[in-house]
Design a protein around this motif. Structure first.
Motif, PDB file in Angstrom:
ATOM      1  N   GLU A 503       0.846  -1.207   0.000  1.00  0.00           N
ATOM      2  CA  GLU A 503       0.000   0.000   0.000  1.00  0.00           C
ATOM      3  C   GLU A 503       0.869   1.240   0.000  1.00  0.00           C
ATOM      4  OE1 GLU A 503      -2.966   0.196   2.934  1.00  0.00           O
ATOM      5  OE2 GLU A 503      -3.752  -1.794   2.491  1.00  0.00           O
ATOM      6  N   ALA A 504       1.888   1.211   0.830  1.00  0.00           N
ATOM      7  CA  ALA A 504       2.777   2.372   0.891  1.00  0.00           C
ATOM      8  C   ALA A 504       3.378   2.610  -0.484  1.00  0.00           C
ATOM      9  CB  ALA A 504       3.875   2.149   1.913  1.00  0.00           C
ATOM     10  N   GLY A 506       1.940   2.104  -3.289  1.00  0.00           N
ATOM     11  CA  GLY A 506       0.942   2.785  -4.106  1.00  0.00           C
ATOM     12  C   GLY A 506       0.888   4.274  -3.802  1.00  0.00           C
ATOM     13  N   ALA A 507       1.310   4.635  -2.595  1.00  0.00           N
ATOM     14  CA  ALA A 507       1.197   6.018  -2.194  1.00  0.00           C
ATOM     15  C   ALA A 507       2.416   6.845  -2.592  1.00  0.00           C
ATOM     16  CB  ALA A 507       1.026   6.086  -0.680  1.00  0.00           C
ATOM     17  N   ARG A 535      -5.298   0.604  -4.016  1.00  0.00           N
ATOM     18  CA  ARG A 535      -5.850   1.919  -3.683  1.00  0.00           C
ATOM     19  C   ARG A 535      -7.318   1.811  -3.321  1.00  0.00           C
ATOM     20  NH1 ARG A 535      -3.130   6.343  -5.400  1.00  0.00           N
ATOM     21  NH2 ARG A 535      -1.394   5.991  -6.822  1.00  0.00           N
ATOM     22  N   ARG A 538      -7.897  -0.138  -0.035  1.00  0.00           N
ATOM     23  CA  ARG A 538      -7.388   0.468   1.177  1.00  0.00           C
ATOM     24  C   ARG A 538      -8.437   1.333   1.875  1.00  0.00           C
ATOM     25  NH1 ARG A 538      -3.375   2.995  -1.073  1.00  0.00           N
ATOM     26  NH2 ARG A 538      -4.477   4.947  -0.977  1.00  0.00           N
TER      27      ARG A 538
ATOM     28  N   CYS B 141      -7.592   9.171  -1.365  1.00  0.00           N
ATOM     29  CA  CYS B 141      -6.285   9.805  -1.405  1.00  0.00           C
ATOM     30  C   CYS B 141      -5.215   8.804  -0.997  1.00  0.00           C
ATOM     31  CB  CYS B 141      -6.240  11.012  -0.472  1.00  0.00           C
ATOM     32  SG  CYS B 141      -7.229  12.373  -1.088  1.00  0.00           S
ATOM     33  N   ALA B 142      -4.013   9.138  -1.323  1.00  0.00           N
ATOM     34  CA  ALA B 142      -2.882   8.278  -0.961  1.00  0.00           C
ATOM     35  C   ALA B 142      -2.583   8.424   0.524  1.00  0.00           C
ATOM     36  CB  ALA B 142      -1.668   8.662  -1.786  1.00  0.00           C
ATOM     37  N   GLU B 143      -1.855   7.449   1.047  1.00  0.00           N
ATOM     38  CA  GLU B 143      -1.581   7.419   2.475  1.00  0.00           C
ATOM     39  C   GLU B 143      -0.853   8.690   2.934  1.00  0.00           C
ATOM     40  OE1 GLU B 143      -2.880   5.389   4.451  1.00  0.00           O
ATOM     41  OE2 GLU B 143      -1.845   5.967   6.294  1.00  0.00           O
ATOM     42  N   VAL B 144       0.063   9.216   2.114  1.00  0.00           N
ATOM     43  CA  VAL B 144       0.767  10.444   2.525  1.00  0.00           C
ATOM     44  C   VAL B 144      -0.225  11.572   2.778  1.00  0.00           C
ATOM     45  CG1 VAL B 144       3.100  10.202   1.642  1.00  0.00           C
ATOM     46  CG2 VAL B 144       1.246  10.749   0.067  1.00  0.00           C
ATOM     47  N   ARG B 146      -3.316  11.211   3.659  1.00  0.00           N
ATOM     48  CA  ARG B 146      -4.104  10.908   4.853  1.00  0.00           C
ATOM     49  C   ARG B 146      -3.323  11.245   6.120  1.00  0.00           C
ATOM     50  NH1 ARG B 146      -7.310   5.375   3.519  1.00  0.00           N
ATOM     51  NH2 ARG B 146      -8.449   6.205   1.732  1.00  0.00           N
TER      52      ARG B 146
END
Lengths: 540, 349
Positions: A503-504, A506-507, A535, A538, B141-144, B146
């Motif tokens: 997941e990280a 993907g971010a 994405r 999640r 949204c992406a984890e960053v 969030r």
């Protein structure tokens, strides 16, 4: 196929449009947004049209409603009908009535096109409510309320309630005998609320029924407070829809991460515009040819007259039916009582609405499915949900029938006592039977689907230009599809299995993905797909 | 066969410089099906495998059938001509007395012609092929991002949480102040107090009919009913809880509690007309069974048995009004109602 001249003309038109959009972009930086607006995709399925019909009839309602406000007099002042000019409706001459009622009579008989505007307003309200309810059915039975769309389900339900109240306040404004009786019943329901009922009724109506200033208040509520609420809620409803994009039925090539349909420009802009014209056309044909709410026949309201055949508009029939079917039970103790109308008039609708509001979460529990969904369910694949929906509809129909017990008894030549008893039992048995039949039918349809003689499950095989093959929308392969048996296939477990580290990944910034864009090999595309799936998954 | 051939330039997909206008000064465009923007894909992003490439949604139904296109154009023109004619007719209808039916037909035809024309234009002559696009990844949204929003939120809430007293007090203040602001609402109406127990009937008040005339017991024939109102300033009261039914049951034996002896004049009895269920006037009288039926919800009251409810949702009997006659022989109330009239409420008990 085209001449040089045509080509040059097309180029010139394009240049003009480009420079116009440039001018706009220099002010608002809007090109990206406007592209997404013009490109917006609407799924091509008839059931997505119903919500649009609701919106179109709302527009008819606003336009005709504003027109009516110019003629309506929101006053309960007692006057005697004695017109000296224009058309005179003879049966009412000399009768006492409120100024509000007289203004509606004058609007109907002495304003050119006033009557057709009034009738169009009323017809549009009936169509509006019907469209709202059908739209809601579509959302419910196809599971469109599931994550991430729970909030829009709640906004939609609230809209339904406000719109029903808006309809009620609207048809009560003429202050005729029929609607006045309806207000009397609502007053009694409010008055029956435990603890605060009589206070609340005195506050809302400005005193003892019928209330000295109630018509004026009703007017402000109908043409300002509720419309404001409706427009506010609808704006939120549509903005959320726009952001989340439409749901879509599963089909070849359709996945959770793509959307298939025709674009808003030019196709759906014209289709939607055309539909609005059709809705308006049908509304005005009805308004011109089929009489609705002829208040001059009912007479002005007074608190001591009523005759049989007192029914509310159809969408509120269930409430009146509920009040008719509830037995003579009320609770009295310690010097207080919870009066009868409270139970069928507020408690039962309250329970029904609470369950509906909670349904997205009940549904998650039932199907142990907490993931996001863009692809819809076919009703048959969710027998329990479909059964509940059918049970609700049958309950609604039985209660709606019950609001016409007097008319039904007369026409069917049954004693109304028997008819009420039948409907009382029907309100319990009907939904149970409906649930069972719907549940069994869904299961049977599922078995038919699964029969080997049916076309094989699977997606579309696509051959790419360089000779590679890949499949789209494979029902077994990628876990995107919700279309197979029950909830196991539905749960996006495949997505959740991804470790956190993925997941990280993907971010990470765009550069990571941009690197993948260079090659178009199957492996790269696959990993990009996994990224996208992650994405989506999640979101839990 | 594709219209891409007609386009002025077919540059490579995602070529930013071309997409933003060539140096020649002539703005040029990317071939439609290849510009990732139109498929929810950011330039530079890998093309998702669930979005087919080279989709071309510039095609339309009669693209290769000039005769069909001509026919479609004529049909649309015909529809819109109907709209024009109906509009003219509408003006004539308005001037000539504004007949509602005629107006409805004109309006309907005008709207329908316009709408059907638009739909046909969209269907036959405008591009509307189904396309498949990416939903994009703007739905979540992406984890960053969030992490960033949670950080922003806690920038305020963290220092607030360090003052638990103020934090709690803010809640209490909000609650108490909120309650205080309810008081303007209380001005919307008077307090009910005992108002719901009152009607305009008191001892000695004459019963008037709808036209304001007093009633003699003989005016009501056997099995006849009459709605009467208390006299206020010589006029029948308009109070919504006061309407009362005088019913002449004749010789039929009727039960009334002993405490109410003398509340009737022979076979003439008076009961509140306001249904104890939801307040509608219980105005239907079944002569054969001596039952009053409320038309709203079919509550049925047995007049011979103290107007007790025998069917329907009402659970209280209709209150009885004690009546007698005055010196001139007109019907009066000897007392007011002894209980609250009409539907129930919390304090009624």
């Amino acid at each position: 196929m085209s001449t040089t001249r045509e080509r040059a003309a097309a180029q010139k038109r394009y240049s003009t449009q480009k420079s116009v959009m440039d001018t706009v972009d220099e002010r608002f930086g809007s090109s990206r947004f406007l592209t997404s607006v013009l490109d917006k995709i609407f799924p091509d399925h008839w059931s997505f049209m119903i919500g649009e019909v609701a919106m179109d009839s709302l527009i008819v309602l606003i336009v005709t409603g504003v027109y009516l406000t110019f003629f309506y007099v929101p006053s309960s002042t007692d006057v005697v009908y004695a017109p000296t000019s224009g058309h005179v409706y003879a049966p009412l001459v000399g009768q006492h009535m409120s100024e509000a009622y007289m203004s509606v009579i004058n609007l109907s008989f002495n304003v050119r096109f006033g009557l057709i505007m009034r009738q169009a307003h009323h017809w549009a309200a009936l169509i509006f409510l019907a469209a709202v309810m059908f739209h809601m059915c579509r959302i419910f039975f196809s599971g469109a309320f599931r994550k991430p769309r729970e909030v829009n389900w709640i906004i939609g339900l609230t809209l339904w309630m406000v719109v029903m109240l808006e309809g009620f306040t609207g048809y009560s404004l003429p202050d005729d005998l029929l609607s006045g009786t309806g207000i009397r019943v609502i007053y009694s329901i409010v008055q029956s609320i435990p603890l605060i009922g009589s206070w609340l009724a005195y506050d809302v109506w400005g005193g003892r029924f019928p209330g000295p200033s109630f018509i004026a208040r009703l007017f402000i509520i109908h043409e300002f407070v509720f419309p404001l609420l409706i427009i506010g809620l609808l704006t939120a409803h549509l903005m959320i829809l726009w952001h989340q994009k439409h749901t879509d039925f599963p089909g070849p090539g359709k996945t959770e991460t793509n959307i298939r349909g025709s674009r808003i420009w030019p196709q759906y802009a014209l289709k939607a515009g055309g539909l609005m014209m059709l809705v308006s056309g049908v509304t005005f044909l009805l308004a011109g040819l089929i009489q609705i709410n002829p208040v001059w026949l009912y007479g002005p309201y007074n608190p001591y007259t009523v005759s049989a055949g007192a029914q509310p508009d159809w969408y509120l029939g269930f409430l009146d039916g509920s009040v008719r079917l509830w037995p003579h039970w009320e609770f009295r103790s310690f010097g207080h009582e919870i009066a009868n109308p409270f139970f069928p008039g507020l408690l039962i609708p309250g329970l029904i609405f609470t369950i509906m509001y909670a349904w997205p979460w009940i549904d998650k529990k039932v199907y142990n499915d907490y993931g996001p969904h863009n692809l819809l369910d076919r009703p048959r694949d969710k027998p329990f949900r479909t059964g509940i929906g059918v049970a609700y509809i049958i309950f609604f129909i039985v209660e709606t029938l019950a609001c016409a017990t007097d008319l039904l008894a007369n026409n069917l030549h049954i004693a109304f006592e028997r008819l009420i008893e039948i409907l009382q039992y029907g309100a319990f048995i009907g939904p149970l039977v409906g649930f069972t039949i719907a549940f069994k039918a869904c299961q049977a349809l599922q078995r038919t689907d699964a029969h080997p003689i049916q076309k094989p499950l699977g997606g579309v095989i696509i051959r790419t230009a360089d000779g590679a093959y890949h499949t789209l929308g494979d029902h077994h392969g990628n876990g995107h599809d919700s279309h197979t048996n029950g909830h196991t296939a539905d749960s996006p477990d495949g997505h959740d299995a991804e470790p956190d580290g993925h997941e990280a990944g993907g971010a990470e910034p765009e550069g990571h993905e941009a690197a993948g864009a260079e090659t178009e090999g199957a492996a790269e595309a696959g990993s990009a797909g996994a990224d996208r799936a992650t994405r989506l998954g999640r979101g839990r | 066969m594709t219209t891409t051939d007609d386009l002025p330039a077919v540059p490579e997909a995602g070529d930013e410089t071309v997409a933003h206008g060539a140096a020649s000064g002539q703005p040029e465009r990317v071939a439609f099906g290849r510009n990732p923007r139109h498929f929810g894909i950011d330039p530079g992003e890998p093309w998702p495998d669930d979005v087919p490439k080279d989709q071309d949604d510039t095609h339309w139904r009669f693209e290769n059938d000039p005769a069909g296109a001509r026919r479609a154009e004529l049909k649309i023109a015909f529809c819109w001509t109907l709209t024009v004619l109906a509009s003219i007719a509408l003006a004539i209808v308005y001037i000539d007395g504004a007949n509602t039916q005629a107006a409805g037909i004109c309006w309907g035809i005008a709207f329908l012609g316009l709408g059907i024309g638009m739909l046909m234009w969209a269907r036959d002559l405008l591009p509307g092929h189904e396309v498949t696009a990416s939903r994009g990844h703007h739905d979540v949204c992406a984890e960053v991002d969030r992490i960033a929003v949670a950080e922003s939120l806690s920038r305020g809430t963290e220092p607030m949480a360090r003052r638990p007293f103020l934090f709690k007090m803010m809640g209490a203040v909000g609650g108490i102040f909120g309650l205080a602001t309810i008081f303007p609402l209380a001005s919307l109406g008077p307090r009910p107090h005992t108002d719901l127990y009152k009607t305009d009937w008191t001892g000695g008040v004459r019963a008037l009919n709808e036209d304001g005339n007093p009633i003699r017991p003989g005016d009501i024939p056997v099995n006849g009913i009459l709605t009467v109102f208390p006299e206020v300033d010589g006029q029948p009261s308009t109070d919504a809880l006061s309407p009362t039914l005088l019913i002449n049951v004749g010789d039929a034996p009727f039960k009334i509690p002993p405490s109410r002896t003398g509340w009737n004049i022979g076979g003439l009895v008076a009961f509140s007309k306001i249904c104890t269920h939801a307040g509608c006037p219980a105005s239907l009288y079944n002569v054969q069974t001596h039952q009053l039926i409320c038309p709203c919800h079919q509550s049925t009251f047995d007049v011979l048995d103290d107007c007790n409810p025998v069917f329907g949702p009402a659970s209280r009997s209709l209150p009885q009004l004690p009546i007698g006659t005055d010196a001139e022989g007109y019907v009066i109330a000897t007392e007011g109602y002894q209980e609250a009239v009409g539907p129930g409420f919390w304090n009624r008990g």
